[in-house]
Design a protein around this motif. Structure first.
Motif, PDB file in Angstrom:
ATOM      1  N   UNK A   1      74.540  46.783  17.831  1.00  0.00           N
ATOM      2  CA  UNK A   1      73.796  48.041  17.739  1.00  0.00           C
ATOM      3  C   UNK A   1      72.719  48.003  16.661  1.00  0.00           C
ATOM      4  N   UNK A   2      72.747  46.987  15.808  1.00  0.00           N
ATOM      5  CA  UNK A   2      71.726  46.873  14.768  1.00  0.00           C
ATOM      6  C   UNK A   2      70.546  46.001  15.212  1.00  0.00           C
ATOM      7  N   UNK A   3      70.671  45.332  16.347  1.00  0.00           N
ATOM      8  CA  UNK A   3      69.600  44.451  16.818  1.00  0.00           C
ATOM      9  C   UNK A   3      68.470  45.278  17.426  1.00  0.00           C
ATOM     10  N   UNK A   4      67.214  44.846  17.263  1.00  0.00           N
ATOM     11  CA  UNK A   4      66.089  45.597  17.848  1.00  0.00           C
ATOM     12  C   UNK A   4      66.001  45.356  19.354  1.00  0.00           C
ATOM     13  N   UNK A   5      65.152  46.144  19.996  1.00  0.00           N
ATOM     14  CA  UNK A   5      64.928  45.955  21.425  1.00  0.00           C
ATOM     15  C   UNK A   5      65.223  47.211  22.210  1.00  0.00           C
ATOM     16  N   UNK A   6      64.467  47.414  23.290  1.00  0.00           N
ATOM     17  CA  UNK A   6      64.666  48.578  24.141  1.00  0.00           C
ATOM     18  C   UNK A   6      66.005  48.487  24.871  1.00  0.00           C
ATOM     19  N   UNK A   7      66.598  49.641  25.115  1.00  0.00           N
ATOM     20  CA  UNK A   7      67.888  49.671  25.792  1.00  0.00           C
ATOM     21  C   UNK A   7      67.813  49.020  27.170  1.00  0.00           C
ATOM     22  N   UNK A   8      66.714  49.261  27.891  1.00  0.00           N
ATOM     23  CA  UNK A   8      66.568  48.688  29.234  1.00  0.00           C
ATOM     24  C   UNK A   8      66.586  47.163  29.185  1.00  0.00           C
ATOM     25  N   UNK A   9      65.897  46.607  28.189  1.00  0.00           N
ATOM     26  CA  UNK A   9      65.854  45.140  28.065  1.00  0.00           C
ATOM     27  C   UNK A   9      67.223  44.594  27.686  1.00  0.00           C
ATOM     28  N   UNK A  10      67.949  45.316  26.822  1.00  0.00           N
ATOM     29  CA  UNK A  10      69.287  44.864  26.424  1.00  0.00           C
ATOM     30  C   UNK A  10      70.225  44.853  27.629  1.00  0.00           C
ATOM     31  N   UNK A  11      70.125  45.897  28.445  1.00  0.00           N
ATOM     32  CA  UNK A  11      70.984  45.978  29.635  1.00  0.00           C
ATOM     33  C   UNK A  11      70.649  44.865  30.615  1.00  0.00           C
TER      34      UNK A  11
ATOM     35  N   UNK B   1      73.146  42.014  31.877  1.00  0.00           N
ATOM     36  CA  UNK B   1      73.420  41.849  33.311  1.00  0.00           C
ATOM     37  C   UNK B   1      73.256  40.397  33.747  1.00  0.00           C
ATOM     38  N   UNK B   2      72.227  39.741  33.239  1.00  0.00           N
ATOM     39  CA  UNK B   2      72.014  38.326  33.591  1.00  0.00           C
ATOM     40  C   UNK B   2      73.178  37.477  33.101  1.00  0.00           C
ATOM     41  N   UNK B   3      73.620  37.747  31.896  1.00  0.00           N
ATOM     42  CA  UNK B   3      74.746  36.978  31.361  1.00  0.00           C
ATOM     43  C   UNK B   3      76.015  37.231  32.172  1.00  0.00           C
ATOM     44  N   UNK B   4      76.299  38.490  32.486  1.00  0.00           N
ATOM     45  CA  UNK B   4      77.516  38.824  33.227  1.00  0.00           C
ATOM     46  C   UNK B   4      77.502  38.198  34.621  1.00  0.00           C
ATOM     47  N   UNK B   5      76.325  38.159  35.259  1.00  0.00           N
ATOM     48  CA  UNK B   5      76.238  37.571  36.601  1.00  0.00           C
ATOM     49  C   UNK B   5      76.589  36.088  36.567  1.00  0.00           C
ATOM     50  N   UNK B   6      76.094  35.373  35.558  1.00  0.00           N
ATOM     51  CA  UNK B   6      76.433  33.953  35.440  1.00  0.00           C
ATOM     52  C   UNK B   6      77.889  33.738  35.071  1.00  0.00           C
TER      53      UNK B   6
ATOM     54  N   UNK C   1      80.772  56.762  33.046  1.00  0.00           N
ATOM     55  CA  UNK C   1      80.527  55.583  33.891  1.00  0.00           C
ATOM     56  C   UNK C   1      79.313  55.824  34.780  1.00  0.00           C
ATOM     57  N   UNK C   2      79.195  57.023  35.325  1.00  0.00           N
ATOM     58  CA  UNK C   2      78.046  57.349  36.182  1.00  0.00           C
ATOM     59  C   UNK C   2      76.731  57.241  35.412  1.00  0.00           C
ATOM     60  N   UNK C   3      76.763  57.637  34.135  1.00  0.00           N
ATOM     61  CA  UNK C   3      75.560  57.530  33.307  1.00  0.00           C
ATOM     62  C   UNK C   3      75.124  56.071  33.203  1.00  0.00           C
ATOM     63  N   UNK C   4      76.072  55.172  32.930  1.00  0.00           N
ATOM     64  CA  UNK C   4      75.713  53.767  32.760  1.00  0.00           C
ATOM     65  C   UNK C   4      75.339  53.119  34.088  1.00  0.00           C
ATOM     66  N   UNK C   5      75.929  53.590  35.169  1.00  0.00           N
ATOM     67  CA  UNK C   5      75.494  53.121  36.486  1.00  0.00           C
ATOM     68  C   UNK C   5      74.020  53.478  36.704  1.00  0.00           C
ATOM     69  N   UNK C   6      73.645  54.695  36.305  1.00  0.00           N
ATOM     70  CA  UNK C   6      72.259  55.136  36.465  1.00  0.00           C
ATOM     71  C   UNK C   6      71.308  54.340  35.580  1.00  0.00           C
ATOM     72  N   UNK C   7      71.814  53.847  34.440  1.00  0.00           N
ATOM     73  CA  UNK C   7      70.992  53.023  33.548  1.00  0.00           C
ATOM     74  C   UNK C   7      70.849  51.589  34.058  1.00  0.00           C
ATOM     75  N   UNK C   8      71.590  51.254  35.115  1.00  0.00           N
ATOM     76  CA  UNK C   8      71.499  49.901  35.687  1.00  0.00           C
ATOM     77  C   UNK C   8      72.476  48.910  35.116  1.00  0.00           C
ATOM     78  N   UNK C   9      73.444  49.364  34.288  1.00  0.00           N
ATOM     79  CA  UNK C   9      74.435  48.451  33.725  1.00  0.00           C
ATOM     80  C   UNK C   9      75.419  48.021  34.809  1.00  0.00           C
ATOM     81  N   UNK C  10      75.517  46.736  35.037  1.00  0.00           N
ATOM     82  CA  UNK C  10      76.406  46.221  36.081  1.00  0.00           C
ATOM     83  C   UNK C  10      77.868  46.317  35.651  1.00  0.00           C
ATOM     84  N   UNK C  11      78.712  46.555  36.615  1.00  0.00           N
ATOM     85  CA  UNK C  11      80.145  46.536  36.357  1.00  0.00           C
ATOM     86  C   UNK C  11      80.691  45.154  36.697  1.00  0.00           C
TER      87      UNK C  11
END
Length: 452
Positions: free
Chosen positions: A333-343, A347-352, A429-439
């Motif tokens: 939470x202390x690292x810089x960067x937009x939330x969309x980019x972090x998600x 997601x790329x890491x989780x997919x692999x 959970x619905x909020x994070x689904x809307x943000x594009x966070x993969x389950x």
């Protein structure tokens, strides 16, 4: 016992020599193997694979993207040297990488031109050696995978061999004896130019902190040839285990031997340790090697659970610790960067990650990881809403009732504590689904459907 005999049990057969690499299959009785390495089609295929891998530069600083221009300028000279047997590889760049269990491992990165030559040699040698390897060897072979190895482990256990000799070779790649390895390569390769080139790659100096150290032992991890050479050496172990009629699974230097009792396992461990030491000069790590029930010994990141007489594949504790370590970095939470980019990065890491661990039969740990990831993101969001008025504005925008928004905004709880309960009812959970966070669980179910 008869049940200790090797039973491949449906593991896939190795592909035919022509399909293993796409390169022409040489006649091993001739001395013209170097010409097969320098064949135009073979070189084009090697170039494609080296460029696709896009590895880091070696000691010469030439990047993969600049390699074609480098080849245009230097290839005629290099090709002549390869034919005449005078080519000398450049030193290998040493890089320390952290080990999952602590400490560091030295990774050797050859130059791009040496990776290109090694890849060309690999494509010619694979059809020569691979068909002779054991059907129970799964590491770094065409058409073989870690998943096949794990399934074979379960198959042997299901047949009744529930005790395992978990064999750990101490610093295997660092301890490879060049003379012993080259003697095994020479059993099927007679071309002196190819043999000389392979030995020179084994002996190439290791450049670390500007100092090049000559090597008399070991094979650098990082070159295309090293995995094949490791299999060539350890094939002697496979053949010895087959000669004894023992069931085993080997993935590179990770081996399990299956027996029916602790006493049998201790005898096997002692005798195999002697064989490796005397024949291949490879020491067994006594601290990590053990005889135990399979349910207590993870393999390749998985563990095995027995339920109602059936073995199931689960996620090992070390794999959970390892993925959490990486997820903490991605959700700091202390690292810089937009939330969309972090998600998106997560997601790329989780997919692999799930592409490998979707083999598990028990998805409960994945549900727990999903909850943990969302918890960390809620803490990240709360940290970014630093001031009470910012929190109040954002909570109102999310439709939170006024009294509840004030209560949360004025809370003195830290990000982790408030993300545990109160914020969970808002950033659902619905909020994070809307943000594009993969389950993870959804990725798991999709991967399993593709395998059916």
């Amino acid at each position: 016992m008869a049940t200790d005999r090797v039973k491949p049990g449906g593991s896939s057969q190795a592909p035919s020599p022509s399909s293993a690499s796409g390169a022409p299959t040489p006649d091993v009785t001739t001395h013209g193997l170097m010409e097969a390495v320098l064949d135009e089609h073979n070189l084009k295929l090697a170039l494609q694979r080296v460029r696709a891998n896009n590895g880091a530069p070696g000691v010469d600083g030439v990047a993969t993207g600049d390699f074609v221009d480098y080849l245009r300028a230097h290839w005629p000279t290099i090709r002549t040297q390869l034919r005449e047997g005078t080519y000398v590889p450049q030193p290998i760049r040493g890089v320390e990488i952290p080990k999952p269990t602590g400490g560091v491992r030295m990774l050797g990165i050859p130059t791009v031109v040496d990776r290109f030559i090694q890849q060309a040699v690999l494509q010619v040698l694979t059809p020569i050696f691979d068909p002779q390897f054991s059907d129970l060897s799964f590491g770094f072979r065409p058409g073989r995978s870690a998943h096949q190895a794990v399934r074979q482990v379960r198959r042997f256990a299901q047949q009744g061999a529930e005790w395992v000799v978990d064999l750990d070779l101490e610093k295997f790649f660092d301890r490879i004896n060049h003379d012993i390895l080259m003697a095994r390569v020479a059993r099927r390769v007679q071309d002196p130019a190819v043999l000389r080139l392979i030995r020179r790659y084994l002996q190439a100096g290791l450049m670390f902190h500007g100092v090049s150290t000559p090597r008399t032992l070991g094979a650098a991890q990082g070159g295309p040839l090293s995995p094949l050479l490791a299999n060539v050496l350890l094939d002697d172990l496979d053949k010895e285990l087959e000669r004894r009629g023992l069931a085993f699974v080997r993935y590179a230097d990770d081996a399990m031997i299956f027996v029916h009792s602790r006493r049998a396992g201790e005898r096997v461990l002692a005798s195999v340790t002697r064989f490796l030491d005397r024949t291949l000069h490879l020491p067994v790590n006594p601290l990590k090697s053990a005889v135990d029930r399979l349910i207590r010994r993870p393999y390749l990141g998985f563990k095995f659970l027995k339920h109602r007489g059936q073995y199931r594949i689960g996620l090992s504790r070390e794999s959970v610790r390892r993925v959490k370590r990486r997820l903490r970095e991605l959700t700091d939470r202390h690292a810089p960067g937009r939330m969309e980019a972090r998600i998106q990065q997560l997601n790329r890491y989780l997919a692999g990650w799930i592409g490998y661990f979707a083999l598990v039969d028990t998805p409960t740990p994945l549900r727990d990881l999903d909850k943990w990831i969302r918890h960390r993101f809620r803490a990240m969001v709360w940290s970014r809403w630093k001031k009470p008025r910012t929190r109040l504005r954002e909570l109102r925008a999310l439709g939170v009732q006024e009294w509840h928004a004030w209560e949360l905004a004025m809370s003195r709880k830290g990000p982790w504590r408030i993300a545990t309960g109160p914020l969970n009812s808002v950033l659902t959970v619905a909020y994070w689904d809307a943000q594009g966070l993969h389950r993870l669980l959804s990725l798991y179910e999709t991967a399993r459907l593709r395998w059916q």
